[in-house]
Design an enzyme around this catalytic site. Structure first.
Site, PDB file in Angstrom:
ATOM      1  N   ASP A 103     -13.171  -7.107   6.286  1.00 39.56           N
ATOM      2  CA  ASP A 103     -13.816  -8.372   6.634  1.00 39.56           C
ATOM      3  C   ASP A 103     -15.000  -8.102   7.561  1.00 39.56           C
ATOM      4  OD1 ASP A 103     -11.806  -9.608   5.222  1.00 39.56           O
ATOM      5  OD2 ASP A 103     -10.604 -10.025   7.005  1.00 39.56           O
TER       6      ASP A 103
HETATM    7  N1  URA Z   1      -6.641  -7.381   6.214  1.00 40.87           N
HETATM    8  C1  URA Z   1      -7.468  -8.361   6.683  1.00 40.87           C
HETATM    9  O1  URA Z   1      -7.040  -9.480   6.929  1.00 40.87           O
HETATM   10  N2  URA Z   1      -8.776  -8.060   6.856  1.00 40.87           N
HETATM   11  C2  URA Z   1      -9.291  -6.840   6.636  1.00 40.87           C
HETATM   12  O2  URA Z   1     -10.505  -6.625   6.842  1.00 40.87           O
HETATM   13  C3  URA Z   1      -8.425  -5.833   6.153  1.00 40.87           C
HETATM   14  C4  URA Z   1      -7.102  -6.126   5.960  1.00 40.87           C
END
Ligand code: URA
Length: 237
Positions: A103
């Site tokens: 993310d």
């Molecule tokens: N899980 C999440 O919620 N975000 C990420 O970036 C990776 C794993």
């Protein structure tokens, strides 16, 4: 068959211009012979040596990036800067992409490669390549959270999660190990436990561990040992 300057630049260690300079000044040998023509073409199977040190003649490039917050894990985006913007220009032109997504606010280990088949194998659900994250949450983590992760959660929106590891390090901090990678998975799992994520950092991806000497925003080519281990993970899973 590929041009020698391109093969050398594809390692990610030198730009095309630097590769040309190495070749012109006689610092490159191929199969034991000095080659001073940058346009000379070779198969990636040949033995390439720069200043006496063997380099791989991989046709693909593999980089470990320490992703900082604020960049999207994509190759292009109309509105937001991508992780590729951290690379020098010559590495922005060789079709690298992030193998898997973090993310925008997640930090840590991201593999950048242009090896589509390997990335596909590593990300395919059949391979279950493990990923470990350091997570901080609002609230206090407890054994009931670890048990829920272990047993495989079903989220309120119906998503079935595989059993996952949750090792509590501090009241609000844990190591989470996933064997899959669904959209916002850790955030959704923690949210479902009533403990929203405040910080998320990926520490490992299959056999790769984040090189802690890489500052956020910095990258380096994978070592030969890392690449060998990664290919093994992609072929067996
Ligand atoms: N899980 C999440 O919620 N975000 C990420 O970036 C990776 C794993």
């Amino acid at each position: 068959m590929e041009r020698l300057d391109k093969i050398i630049a594809a390692t990610g260690r030198w730009s095309r211009r630097e590769a040309a300079q190495l070749i012109r000044t006689g610092r490159v040998t191929v199969d034991g012979a000095v080659v001073t023509e940058r346009e000379a073409k070779f198969s990636s199977e040949a033995a390439f040596v720069v200043d006496g040190i063997p380099i791989s003649g991989e046709k693909y490039t593999y980089l470990m990036l320490h992703k900082p917050p604020g960049l999207v894990s994509a190759t292009d985006d109309p509105r937001q800067p991508t992780v590729l913007s951290l690379l020098p220009e010559h590495l922005q032109r060789i079709d690298l992409f992030p193998a898997g997504r973090l993310d925008k606010d997640t930090v840590g280990l991201l593999l950048l490669t242009n090896d589509g088949p390997l990335a596909h194998a590593l990300l395919s659900p059949a391979h279950h390549v493990d990923k470990r994250y350091l997570v901080r949450v609002e609230g206090v983590l407890d054994e009931a959270d670890a048990a829920a992760f272990r047993s495989g959660m079903i989220l309120p929106d119906g998503l079935h999660c595989l059993p996952a590891g949750l090792e509590i390090l501090a009241p609000d901090e844990a190591l989470i190990t996933l064997h899959e990678g669904k959209y916002h998975q850790i955030k959704r799992m923690c949210e479902a436990r009533g403990k929203p994520v405040t910080f998320l950092k990926r520490l490992t991806f299959g056999p790769l561990s984040l090189d802690e000497s890489l500052e956020p925003g910095r990258w380096r080519p994978l070592t030969e040992a890392e690449l060998t281990a990664l290919k093994r993970a992609g072929s067996t899973g």
